[in-house]
Scaffold this active site. Structure first.
Site, PDB file in Angstrom:
ATOM      1  CG  HIS A  47      -0.124   0.196   2.513  1.00 22.97           C
ATOM      2  ND1 HIS A  47       0.487  -0.860   3.168  1.00 22.97           N
ATOM      3  CD2 HIS A  47       0.214   1.317   3.216  1.00 22.97           C
ATOM      4  CE1 HIS A  47       1.145  -0.388   4.222  1.00 22.97           C
ATOM      5  NE2 HIS A  47       1.001   0.931   4.276  1.00 22.97           N
ATOM      6  CG  HIS A 131       7.182   4.861   1.567  1.00 25.14           C
ATOM      7  ND1 HIS A 131       6.682   5.904   2.322  1.00 25.14           N
ATOM      8  CD2 HIS A 131       7.148   3.767   2.369  1.00 25.14           C
ATOM      9  CE1 HIS A 131       6.362   5.444   3.528  1.00 25.14           C
ATOM     10  NE2 HIS A 131       6.626   4.156   3.577  1.00 25.14           N
TER      11      HIS A 131
END
Length: 179
Positions: A47, A131
Protein backbone atom coordinates in the site's frame (compact mmCIF):
# COMPACT_ATOMS: atom_id res chain seq x y z
CA UNK A 1 -5.60 9.78 34.35
CA UNK A 2 -9.16 9.59 33.09
CA UNK A 3 -11.14 6.39 32.70
CA UNK A 4 -10.83 6.82 28.93
CA UNK A 5 -7.33 5.33 29.04
CA UNK A 6 -8.94 1.89 29.36
CA UNK A 7 -10.58 2.23 25.94
CA UNK A 8 -9.52 -0.43 23.44
CA UNK A 9 -7.02 0.91 20.91
CA UNK A 10 -6.53 0.17 17.23
CA UNK A 11 -3.43 1.01 15.14
CA UNK A 12 -4.75 2.97 12.18
CA UNK A 13 -3.45 4.57 9.00
CA UNK A 14 -4.84 6.09 5.81
CA UNK A 15 -3.48 4.64 2.57
CA UNK A 16 -3.97 4.01 -1.11
CA UNK A 17 -4.51 0.31 -1.60
CA UNK A 18 -2.56 -1.61 -4.21
CA UNK A 19 -4.62 -3.59 -6.75
CA UNK A 20 -4.10 -7.40 -6.66
CA UNK A 21 -2.56 -7.58 -10.18
CA UNK A 22 -0.18 -4.76 -9.27
CA UNK A 23 0.79 -6.49 -6.00
CA UNK A 24 1.66 -9.57 -7.98
CA UNK A 25 3.83 -7.76 -10.54
CA UNK A 26 5.66 -5.78 -7.80
CA UNK A 27 6.26 -8.99 -5.81
CA UNK A 28 7.61 -10.75 -8.95
CA UNK A 29 9.89 -7.78 -9.68
CA UNK A 30 11.10 -7.82 -6.06
CA UNK A 31 11.86 -11.55 -6.17
CA UNK A 32 13.94 -11.00 -9.34
CA UNK A 33 16.19 -8.73 -7.22
CA UNK A 34 17.21 -11.89 -5.28
CA UNK A 35 17.51 -10.00 -2.01
CA UNK A 36 19.35 -11.72 0.81
CA UNK A 37 18.81 -9.04 3.44
CA UNK A 38 15.73 -7.97 5.38
CA UNK A 39 12.21 -9.30 5.72
CA UNK A 40 9.90 -9.10 2.70
CA UNK A 41 6.60 -7.30 3.26
CA UNK A 42 3.80 -9.72 2.28
CA UNK A 43 2.40 -8.71 -1.13
CA UNK A 44 -1.13 -8.52 0.32
CA UNK A 45 0.13 -5.70 2.57
CA UNK A 46 1.44 -3.51 -0.29
CA UNK A 47 0.00 0.00 0.00
CA UNK A 48 1.01 3.65 -0.11
CA UNK A 49 0.56 5.28 3.30
CA UNK A 50 -1.05 8.72 3.21
CA UNK A 51 -1.02 9.32 6.95
CA UNK A 52 -0.17 7.13 9.95
CA UNK A 53 -2.47 7.72 12.92
CA UNK A 54 -1.04 5.19 15.36
CA UNK A 55 -2.98 3.97 18.41
CA UNK A 56 -6.52 5.32 18.30
CA UNK A 57 -9.33 4.77 20.81
CA UNK A 58 -12.12 2.76 19.21
CA UNK A 59 -14.61 5.42 20.40
CA UNK A 60 -12.97 8.00 18.09
CA UNK A 61 -13.04 5.97 14.87
CA UNK A 62 -16.50 7.18 13.79
CA UNK A 63 -15.46 10.84 14.24
CA UNK A 64 -12.23 10.20 12.32
CA UNK A 65 -14.25 8.67 9.48
CA UNK A 66 -16.63 11.65 9.46
CA UNK A 67 -13.67 14.04 9.26
CA UNK A 68 -12.05 11.97 6.48
CA UNK A 69 -15.30 12.02 4.47
CA UNK A 70 -15.07 15.84 4.34
CA UNK A 71 -11.54 15.93 2.89
CA UNK A 72 -11.46 17.56 -0.52
CA UNK A 73 -10.52 14.80 -2.96
CA UNK A 74 -8.80 15.25 -6.34
CA UNK A 75 -12.00 14.54 -8.32
CA UNK A 76 -10.07 12.08 -10.48
CA UNK A 77 -8.43 8.73 -9.75
CA UNK A 78 -4.81 9.11 -8.66
CA UNK A 79 -1.97 7.66 -10.66
CA UNK A 80 1.22 7.37 -8.63
CA UNK A 81 4.47 6.43 -10.35
CA UNK A 82 6.64 4.05 -8.32
CA UNK A 83 9.77 4.48 -10.38
CA UNK A 84 12.59 4.76 -7.86
CA UNK A 85 14.09 2.09 -5.61
CA UNK A 86 15.47 3.54 -2.39
CA UNK A 87 16.77 2.50 1.04
CA UNK A 88 15.72 4.51 4.07
CA UNK A 89 18.59 3.76 6.40
CA UNK A 90 17.09 5.20 9.58
CA UNK A 91 13.92 3.10 9.25
CA UNK A 92 15.78 0.16 7.71
CA UNK A 93 13.37 -0.26 4.80
CA UNK A 94 13.67 -0.84 1.07
CA UNK A 95 10.98 1.17 -0.73
CA UNK A 96 9.55 1.94 -4.12
CA UNK A 97 8.88 5.65 -4.38
CA UNK A 98 7.87 8.19 -7.00
CA UNK A 99 10.66 10.27 -8.46
CA UNK A 100 8.16 13.14 -8.14
CA UNK A 101 4.91 13.13 -6.10
CA UNK A 102 1.92 14.55 -7.99
CA UNK A 103 0.29 17.77 -6.75
CA UNK A 104 -3.03 15.86 -6.43
CA UNK A 105 -1.44 13.32 -4.09
CA UNK A 106 0.20 16.05 -2.00
CA UNK A 107 -3.08 18.00 -1.76
CA UNK A 108 -4.95 14.86 -0.63
CA UNK A 109 -2.37 14.21 2.10
CA UNK A 110 -2.44 17.84 3.22
CA UNK A 111 -6.25 17.71 3.37
CA UNK A 112 -6.10 14.57 5.51
CA UNK A 113 -3.50 16.12 7.82
CA UNK A 114 -5.69 19.19 8.27
CA UNK A 115 -8.79 17.06 8.90
CA UNK A 116 -6.95 15.04 11.57
CA UNK A 117 -5.49 18.05 13.46
CA UNK A 118 -8.46 18.34 15.87
CA UNK A 119 -7.73 14.74 17.00
CA UNK A 120 -4.17 15.66 17.99
CA UNK A 121 -2.37 13.40 15.52
CA UNK A 122 1.21 14.57 15.28
CA UNK A 123 2.02 12.78 12.01
CA UNK A 124 1.42 16.07 10.21
CA UNK A 125 4.75 17.28 11.61
CA UNK A 126 6.64 14.68 9.58
CA UNK A 127 7.37 15.37 5.94
CA UNK A 128 5.19 13.20 3.70
CA UNK A 129 7.34 10.87 1.60
CA UNK A 130 5.15 8.66 -0.60
CA UNK A 131 6.41 5.09 -0.83
CA UNK A 132 5.52 1.42 -0.94
CA UNK A 133 7.59 -0.68 1.48
CA UNK A 134 9.13 -3.80 -0.08
CA UNK A 135 11.41 -4.98 2.77
CA UNK A 136 11.83 -4.30 6.50
CA UNK A 137 15.07 -4.69 8.54
CA UNK A 138 16.94 -3.87 5.35
CA UNK A 139 20.52 -2.83 6.16
CA UNK A 140 22.44 -2.85 2.86
CA UNK A 141 22.71 -0.40 -0.08
CA UNK A 142 20.11 -0.12 -2.84
CA UNK A 143 20.25 -3.34 -4.90
CA UNK A 144 21.02 -3.35 -8.61
CA UNK A 145 18.00 -4.09 -10.75
CA UNK A 146 18.14 -5.63 -14.23
CA UNK A 147 14.84 -3.89 -15.05
CA UNK A 148 14.17 -0.47 -13.52
CA UNK A 149 10.98 -0.09 -11.48
CA UNK A 150 8.22 1.33 -13.66
CA UNK A 151 5.02 0.78 -11.73
CA UNK A 152 1.97 3.00 -11.74
CA UNK A 153 -0.39 2.67 -8.82
CA UNK A 154 -3.91 3.66 -9.79
CA UNK A 155 -6.26 4.55 -6.97
CA UNK A 156 -9.91 5.51 -7.19
CA UNK A 157 -10.37 5.63 -3.40
CA UNK A 158 -8.43 6.06 -0.18
CA UNK A 159 -8.83 3.74 2.78
CA UNK A 160 -8.61 3.76 6.57
CA UNK A 161 -6.76 0.58 7.57
CA UNK A 162 -6.29 -1.17 10.88
CA UNK A 163 -2.95 -2.88 11.44
CA UNK A 164 -3.36 -5.97 13.60
CA UNK A 165 -0.73 -8.69 14.09
CA UNK A 166 0.93 -7.96 10.75
CA UNK A 167 -2.33 -7.97 8.79
CA UNK A 168 -4.10 -4.91 7.37
CA UNK A 169 -7.88 -4.67 7.42
CA UNK A 170 -9.86 -1.96 5.61
CA UNK A 171 -12.25 -0.20 8.00
CA UNK A 172 -13.64 2.45 5.62
CA UNK A 173 -12.94 3.94 2.23
CA UNK A 174 -13.78 7.12 0.34
CA UNK A 175 -13.88 7.75 -3.43
CA UNK A 176 -11.32 10.11 -4.96
CA UNK A 177 -13.64 10.94 -7.86
CA UNK A 178 -17.41 11.09 -8.26
CA UNK A 179 -18.86 7.76 -9.49
Amino acid sequence: MSDESHEPLKRLFFALDCAPAQRKSIAQWRSALQLRNGRPVPAENFHLTLMFLGAVEVAHIAEICTAASKVRVPGVPLRVALDRLDVWRRSGVLVLAPEQASPELLRLVYGLEQAMLPFGFEDALKEFRPHLTLMRDYRVPVPESATPPEFFMRADHFTLFESHKGRYRALAQWPLAPP
